[in-house]
Design a protein around this motif. Structure first.
Motif, PDB file in Angstrom:
ATOM      1  N   VAL A  79       0.973  -1.086  -0.058  1.00  0.00           N
ATOM      2  CA  VAL A  79       0.115   0.467   0.094  1.00  0.00           C
ATOM      3  C   VAL A  79       0.612   1.229   0.012  1.00  0.00           C
ATOM      4  N   SER A  80       1.880   1.537   1.168  1.00  0.00           N
ATOM      5  CA  SER A  80       2.682   2.221   0.296  1.00  0.00           C
ATOM      6  C   SER A  80       3.953   1.615   1.287  1.00  0.00           C
ATOM      7  N   SER A  81       5.220   2.727   1.446  1.00  0.00           N
ATOM      8  CA  SER A  81       6.662   1.982   1.054  1.00  0.00           C
ATOM      9  C   SER A  81       7.548   2.479   1.448  1.00  0.00           C
ATOM     10  N   LYS A  82       8.187   2.556   2.566  1.00  0.00           N
ATOM     11  CA  LYS A  82       9.444   4.003   3.193  1.00  0.00           C
ATOM     12  C   LYS A  82      10.940   2.584   2.403  1.00  0.00           C
ATOM     13  N   ALA A  83      10.820   1.802   2.099  1.00  0.00           N
ATOM     14  CA  ALA A  83      11.689   0.896   1.699  1.00  0.00           C
ATOM     15  C   ALA A  83      12.222   1.919   0.057  1.00  0.00           C
ATOM     16  N   PRO A  84      13.083   1.304   0.225  1.00  0.00           N
ATOM     17  CA  PRO A  84      13.634   1.975  -1.768  1.00  0.00           C
ATOM     18  C   PRO A  84      13.191   0.424  -3.323  1.00  0.00           C
TER      19      PRO A  84
END
Length: 332
Positions: A79-84
């Motif tokens: 849904v959303s990501s804070k991983a590259p």
């Protein structure tokens, strides 16, 4: 996000048979992913007999404790990501637990291809298919013309094991519960014979089905069925120990197979347990074969998809009772 996150908790550890009373559903807020994490929307939850084993204590993973989200793997959408390395819309395989949303470290996620139907990522191209492939071919090492016996043959792993053994030119005997499953194994999946363990006289029925003995036994259940197969193994036979369903739910068995050490020595048997994660570095080779066999129609895929997160406990209880044919999963 304004949505809530429905979760199914293990309310208490069962002392005997697993029942609906051992679970409860709660609702909470959708988690926020931290740095290096991704927020996942769970699409399908895998149901496996091992889910029950985790309630007993630590195995190849930590135990599931009362009051925690019930453990389980699944296919989820980012849904959303804070991983590259992950973006919204990506599909991953992960230990999501029985819930609608999960925030997990990207290092614990396995990115999956977008395949239709998506369910194949949990069945034939997922843990079930890979378990069948590596357990049979790397441990069982079947050779053309040999006799292969598989227990829980109508289940997610066993149904694939038997078909791969046929592809490799073996005579294949499935052990399953009920006349309908046995007919299905022969008429739909191409097994040479099927034995109904619920009929009684398993040893005699197995001997009739495998008059030349057993070269490879793929064991999903342990207990009495393993005990019936062991004396019928041929010299230098191989036994791939995948699971012990007979030991998971309810009171433990009073005994294990008797006479094991002597039989192993006299018959020079190889009996080896395995966990599919041991072979994940070789998964691309397996997937290439599995995809080729499915595309050619040599490997048929059987799935049992249950709708609704709220039905997950009942679906697991049914799986342990042998309700399913093929891979059982829940569409969240």
């Amino acid at each position: 996000m304004s949505e809530t996150n429905r979760q199914i908790l293990l309310a208490e550890k069962p002392a005997g048979k697993l029942g609906p009373e051992h679970f409860k559903m709660v609702s909470g807020s959708v988690p926020e992913p931290g740095e290096g994490e991704a927020l996942l929307r769970v699409r399908y939850i895998s149901l496996d007999a091992a889910n029950r084993a985790w309630m007993h204590g630590a195995t190849y993973r930590s135990a599931v404790e009362a009051g925690s989200v019930m453990a389980g793997a699944g296919i989820a959408e980012v849904v959303s990501s804070k991983a590259p390395n992950l973006a919204p819309g990506d599909l991953v395989f992960a230990d999501t637990g029985w819930q609608e949303f999960a925030a997990l470290p990207a290092k614990h996620l396995t990115r999956m291809p977008k395949i239709e139907p998506m369910t194949y990522l949990l069945s034939v191209y997922g843990v079930a298919g890979l378990t069948a492939y590596f357990g049979l071919l790397e441990i069982g090492k079947p050779r053309e013309g040999e006799t292969v016996v598989v227990s829980a043959a109508a289940g997610s792993v066993g149904s694939i094991v038997g078909q791969i053994a046929k592809i490799k030119g073996c005579r294949v005997i499935g052990i399953a519960g009920g006349a309908d499953k046995c007919r299905w194994l022969k008429s739909e999946l191409g097994f040479d014979a099927a034995v109904d363990y619920k009929d009684g006289a398993l040893f005699k029925a197995l001997r009739a089905a495998a008059p030349k003995g057993i070269d490879v036994y793929f064991d999903n259940v342990g207990g009495d069925i393993l005990e019936a197969c062991l004396p019928q193994m041929n010299n230098y036979g191989r036994i791939a120990c995948c699971g012990a369903i007979s030991q998971y739910d309810g009171a433990p068995a009073a005994h294990g197979p008797r006479g094991v050490p002597g039989l192993i020595v006299v018959k020079r048997l190889i009996m080896q347990g395995f966990i599919v994660m041991d072979y994940m570095k070789e998964s691309q080779r397996a997937l290439a074969d599995l995809q080729s066999w499915v595309a050619s129609g040599r490997l048929k895929v059987q799935e049992d998809v249950i709708d609704g997160l709220e039905n997950t406990p009942k679906a697991l209880i049914g799986l342990l009772a042998g309700e399913n044919r093929g891979k059982r999963m829940v569409k969240v």
